[in-house]
Design an enzyme around this catalytic site. Structure first.
Site, mmCIF file in Angstrom:
data_model
loop_
_atom_site.group_PDB
_atom_site.id
_atom_site.type_symbol
_atom_site.label_atom_id
_atom_site.label_comp_id
_atom_site.label_asym_id
_atom_site.label_seq_id
_atom_site.Cartn_x
_atom_site.Cartn_y
_atom_site.Cartn_z
ATOM 1 N N CYS A 30 145.736 128.197 129.251
ATOM 2 C CA CYS A 30 145.524 129.340 128.340
ATOM 3 C C CYS A 30 146.812 130.143 128.185
ATOM 4 C CB CYS A 30 144.413 130.240 128.868
ATOM 5 S SG CYS A 30 142.850 129.375 129.051
ATOM 6 N N ARG A 77 137.893 125.801 124.082
ATOM 7 C CA ARG A 77 139.049 126.153 123.235
ATOM 8 C C ARG A 77 138.663 125.950 121.763
ATOM 9 N NH1 ARG A 77 142.882 126.771 126.971
ATOM 10 N NH2 ARG A 77 142.498 125.637 128.903
#
Lengths: 78, 218
Positions: free
Chosen positions: B55, B132
């Site tokens: 991330c 995601r």
């Protein structure tokens, strides 16, 4: 509320937006004058309206009496 | 008495071509609503969790491409099931450790409200983290594209930029874009819908392979 800090004072961004609203009252003009994206101006306008500093209708803004006083105070203390 | 164990139905996914689900959420830029982004394109994306390595690389990549998104009239907005304080701490950490300032807001979706509306949680992967996901929303608030990646795999931000270029080209010129298209390449002319139009197409001056397959330069 990002326009009003924990001590109840307007943030720098709020003063900038309020000043732009005092001159050009349409959303796009405020965004252009401040260099802020539309979403930030809309969100700030909501905060300023909740604080009683701004009135809005169809994304056109006007400072209330309290808004004009708050802007004058912020300018004087700058 | 018969006991029936009912699993809560997984939330549905939003649909392309329909208005994106409205929301109001706490973010690192204050309270934001979807409608605040009206008039701009919006790339709304989720990440599994703050302070995690993949991330972090994605946030850095989004931040580095932020000027390119801005040029195209696109705002970015992140989301994860973390608090605003966690987001702020992570953003400050990215700036301190990697020298990259995160210019876009990040939604603190602790109650999973936005994540549920957009189908960002894939229980087969994780019940506590968002996958995601990327949602491209146009200036009228219509959902135009979705991308879903698993927890393990960082996204390609250049592809998201290419997707924006393709959508904006389609809107501007009424054309489609072929595989691996990039700005400057030829585009697809929509196939003719009638026999007469198909006949006309052969002599329309496009680069035509057959009546249904025509390319043109913009």
């Amino acid at each position: 509320m990002p326009c009003i800090d924990s001590s109840g004072e307007m943030t720098e961004m709020a003063v900038q937006i309020l000043a732009a609203m005092a001159e050009g009252a349409v959303l796009n003009e405020v965004a252009e004058k401040t260099g802020l994206p539309l979403y930030r101006v809309r969100s700030a306008a909501r905060d300023l309206a909740e604080a009683g500093l701004v009135e809005s209708s169809n994304e056109t803004f006007a400072l209330t009496e309290n808004g004009r006083a708050a802007l004058a105070k912020a300018r004087n203390s700058a | 008495m018969e006991t029936t164990v009912q699993e809560k139905a997984a939330p549905g996914l939003p649909r392309l071509g329909q208005p994106a689900p409205a929301f109001e959420a706490q973010t690192t830029h204050g309270t934001l609503r979807l409608e605040d982004f009206k008039g701009s394109w919006l790339v709304l994306f989720s990440h599994p969790a703050d302070f995690t390595p993949v991330c972090t690389t994605e946030f850095i990549a989004f931040a580095q491409l932020a000027p390119e998104f801005k040029k195209r009239g696109v705002e970015l907005c992140g989301l994860s099931i973390d608090s605003t304080y966690s987001h702020i701490a992570w953003i400050r950490n990215i700036e301190e450790k990697f020298g990259v300032k995160i210019p876009f807001p990040v939604i603190a979706d602790l109650n999973k409200e936005v994540a549920t509306l957009y189908g960002m949680i894939m229980p087969g992967e994780s019940k506590t983290e968002t996958s995601r996901c990327v949602f491209v929303i146009d200036p009228n608030g219509v959902l135009r594209a979705m991308i879903y990646y698993p927890l393990t795999t960082g996204r390609n931000m250049q592809e998201i930029l290419r997707l924006i270029d393709a959508l904006q080209t389609t809107d501007k010129h009424g054309v489609a874009t072929p595989a691996n298209w990039k700005p400057g390449d030829k585009v697809i002319v929509p196939p003719p819908a009638t026999s007469e139009a198909a006949q006309e197409r052969m002599k329309a001056g496009f680069e035509t392979k057959d009546w249904y397959f025509s390319l043109k330069a913009l």
